[in-house]
Design an enzyme around this catalytic site. Structure first.
Site, PDB file in Angstrom:
ATOM      1  N   TYR A 162      71.860 -11.909 -20.492  1.00 16.19           N
ATOM      2  CA  TYR A 162      71.926 -12.332 -21.895  1.00 16.19           C
ATOM      3  C   TYR A 162      72.567 -11.279 -22.782  1.00 16.19           C
ATOM      4  O   TYR A 162      73.249 -11.622 -23.764  1.00 16.19           O
ATOM      5  CB  TYR A 162      70.534 -12.722 -22.396  1.00 16.19           C
ATOM      6  CG  TYR A 162      70.185 -14.128 -21.968  1.00 16.19           C
ATOM      7  CD1 TYR A 162      70.649 -15.223 -22.688  1.00 16.19           C
ATOM      8  CD2 TYR A 162      69.447 -14.370 -20.823  1.00 16.19           C
ATOM      9  CE1 TYR A 162      70.382 -16.515 -22.285  1.00 16.19           C
ATOM     10  CE2 TYR A 162      69.168 -15.659 -20.401  1.00 16.19           C
ATOM     11  CZ  TYR A 162      69.645 -16.727 -21.139  1.00 16.19           C
ATOM     12  OH  TYR A 162      69.396 -18.008 -20.718  1.00 16.19           O
ATOM     13  N   HIS A 203      68.812 -26.053 -28.316  1.00 12.26           N
ATOM     14  CA  HIS A 203      68.551 -25.148 -27.193  1.00 12.26           C
ATOM     15  C   HIS A 203      68.333 -23.707 -27.651  1.00 12.26           C
ATOM     16  O   HIS A 203      68.296 -22.806 -26.810  1.00 12.26           O
ATOM     17  CB  HIS A 203      69.694 -25.208 -26.182  1.00 12.26           C
ATOM     18  CG  HIS A 203      69.762 -26.504 -25.444  1.00 12.26           C
ATOM     19  ND1 HIS A 203      70.888 -26.939 -24.766  1.00 12.26           N
ATOM     20  CD2 HIS A 203      68.832 -27.480 -25.265  1.00 12.26           C
ATOM     21  CE1 HIS A 203      70.651 -28.119 -24.217  1.00 12.26           C
ATOM     22  NE2 HIS A 203      69.419 -28.468 -24.511  1.00 12.26           N
ATOM     23  N   SER A 232      79.433 -33.368 -22.165  1.00 14.81           N
ATOM     24  CA  SER A 232      79.608 -34.200 -20.972  1.00 14.81           C
ATOM     25  C   SER A 232      78.721 -35.431 -20.967  1.00 14.81           C
ATOM     26  O   SER A 232      78.886 -36.325 -20.147  1.00 14.81           O
ATOM     27  CB  SER A 232      79.315 -33.368 -19.725  1.00 14.81           C
ATOM     28  OG  SER A 232      77.983 -32.887 -19.751  1.00 14.81           O
ATOM     29  N   ILE A 267      74.264 -22.381 -27.886  1.00 14.16           N
ATOM     30  CA  ILE A 267      73.407 -21.286 -28.343  1.00 14.16           C
ATOM     31  C   ILE A 267      74.233 -20.131 -28.896  1.00 14.16           C
ATOM     32  O   ILE A 267      73.718 -19.043 -29.128  1.00 14.16           O
ATOM     33  CB  ILE A 267      72.499 -20.775 -27.207  1.00 14.16           C
ATOM     34  CG1 ILE A 267      73.320 -20.235 -26.029  1.00 14.16           C
ATOM     35  CG2 ILE A 267      71.568 -21.890 -26.734  1.00 14.16           C
ATOM     36  CD1 ILE A 267      72.479 -19.582 -24.932  1.00 14.16           C
ATOM     37  N   ASP A 268      75.527 -20.373 -29.148  1.00 18.54           N
ATOM     38  CA  ASP A 268      76.444 -19.283 -29.495  1.00 18.54           C
ATOM     39  C   ASP A 268      76.550 -18.991 -30.994  1.00 18.54           C
ATOM     40  O   ASP A 268      77.166 -17.999 -31.389  1.00 18.54           O
ATOM     41  CB  ASP A 268      77.841 -19.566 -28.933  1.00 18.54           C
ATOM     42  CG  ASP A 268      78.374 -20.946 -29.338  1.00 18.54           C
ATOM     43  OD1 ASP A 268      78.193 -21.360 -30.491  1.00 18.54           O
ATOM     44  OD2 ASP A 268      78.983 -21.608 -28.462  1.00 18.54           O
ATOM     45  N   CYS A 310      53.098 -11.938 -28.859  1.00 17.28           N
ATOM     46  CA  CYS A 310      52.616 -12.520 -30.113  1.00 17.28           C
ATOM     47  C   CYS A 310      53.350 -13.794 -30.503  1.00 17.28           C
ATOM     48  O   CYS A 310      52.934 -14.496 -31.418  1.00 17.28           O
ATOM     49  CB  CYS A 310      52.698 -11.489 -31.246  1.00 17.28           C
ATOM     50  SG  CYS A 310      54.379 -11.128 -31.818  1.00 17.28           S
ATOM     51  N   GLN A 370      73.963 -28.419 -28.778  1.00 14.58           N
ATOM     52  CA  GLN A 370      73.354 -27.911 -27.552  1.00 14.58           C
ATOM     53  C   GLN A 370      73.739 -26.451 -27.328  1.00 14.58           C
ATOM     54  O   GLN A 370      73.206 -25.798 -26.440  1.00 14.58           O
ATOM     55  CB  GLN A 370      73.819 -28.750 -26.354  1.00 14.58           C
ATOM     56  CG  GLN A 370      73.484 -30.228 -26.464  1.00 14.58           C
ATOM     57  CD  GLN A 370      74.170 -31.039 -25.378  1.00 14.58           C
ATOM     58  OE1 GLN A 370      73.804 -30.962 -24.221  1.00 14.58           O
ATOM     59  NE2 GLN A 370      75.187 -31.802 -25.749  1.00 14.58           N
TER      60      GLN A 370
END
Length: 310
Positions: free
Chosen positions: A102, A158, A251, A142-143, A169, A140
């Site tokens: 990541y 997402h 897609s 995450i960028d 926490c 969708q």
């Protein structure tokens, strides 16, 4: 309760990033539509009258910005595909490796910029808001490229590469640090010959809430995890009121997003698909525009001659 709400509630416990449609005939949608039109003039007439526009986007809209997808043939980071790393189990077994993956993706994204498709969507939202019309982006991705382009009404189903969640926490926070922690500086190279950094847990990203110091994880929906019920509820509300839906660069095989547009179409709302090629859902839509989203979308969302700008 509407059809969308019923199905979404039924699937919420099993919905996750990467769940694909069942091949069972009993699970397939039973409605059919005529072959979709590629007449841009006809789409523009529908667009000019729409008051609430929902735009569903997937990896294809960001691919034109050079964003790697890690999906399909050749989609490897080192010797792993995303579905082998983006899981709770993978993080529990080797949080250092998952954070390297990541961290690499975060660093790549810091060098990427919105393309004409992202910009067209953001500019459309800004322009139509002055006319009392609304645009919502349900992504969708995450960028955060939609956010970077200026989109305000954004539902990230997402999650985001640039948010973290504490495993102790539960605190969620925006995080744009580069590197995210000193131990990850220079780490995350995707070359298959690169050895794992094997960073100790205590040196990985830590929670900064007072007295916590828990291990942070990316605030993204991993394979095997349910989507945020609050986000799904917000999506339901937007799809219930939309009178035009665009499906851009997706897609249409990943659930639950794959069911969004077909169910909007099933209640008679025009749906337009913008994608490099046809998808399993194409024949359920009124319009289909093949080709790069950065080429087709700016034309589709440009100011219509009937629009009144105050």
């Amino acid at each position: 309760m509407c059809l969308f709400q019923f199905t979404a509630r039924r699937l919420i416990s099993q919905a996750h990033c990467g769940l694909k449609a069942s091949s069972s005939k009993k699970q397939k949608f039973c409605f059919e539509m005529a072959r979709p039109s590629s007449n841009m003039a006809d789409f523009r007439e529908v667009f000019a009258k729409a008051k609430h526009i929902a735009i569903i986007t997937g990896a294809g809209v960001s691919a034109e910005s050079g964003v790697p997808t890690f999906r399909g043939a050749g989609g490897f980071w080192r010797k792993w595909q995303a579905q082998e790393l983006a899981t709770p189990g993978a993080f529990a077994r080797n949080p250092s490796r998952v954070w390297e993956f990541y961290h690499y993706r975060r660093e790549v994204m810091l060098s990427k910029h919105p393309n004409p498709a992202h910009i067209a969507i953001a500019e459309c939202e800004k322009r139509l808001s002055k006319q009392g019309r609304s645009v919502v982006v349900i992504t969708q991705n995450i960028d955060e490229l939609h956010r970077k382009a200026g989109t305000k009404h954004l539902l990230e189903i997402h999650g985001s590469l640039f948010k973290t969640r504490c495993t102790s926490c539960g605190n969620v926070a925006a995080n744009y640090k580069s590197p995210i922690c000193p131990a990850l500086a220079g780490k995350g190279a995707p070359d298959p010959d690169t050895e794992d950094a094997s960073i100790p847990v205590e040196d990985l990203p830590q929670c900064e809430e007072d007295g916590c110091n828990g291990l942070l994880r990316p605030h993204v929906v991993w394979f095997g995890e349910a989507l945020d019920p609050g986000v799904l509820t917000a999506v339901e509300k937007e799809l219930d009121i939309c009178d035009l839906c665009l499906v851009v660069g997706t897609s249409s095989v990943v659930y639950p997003a794959a069911m969004f547009a077909p169910q909007v179409s099933a209640r008679g709302v025009p749906v337009a698909e913008f994608n490099m090629e046809s998808t399993p859902a194409t024949n359920r839509f009124r319009f289909h525009f093949p080709g790069p989203c950065g080429t087709t979308l700016p034309l589709a969302l440009a100011r219509h001659e009937t629009e009144i700008i105050s």
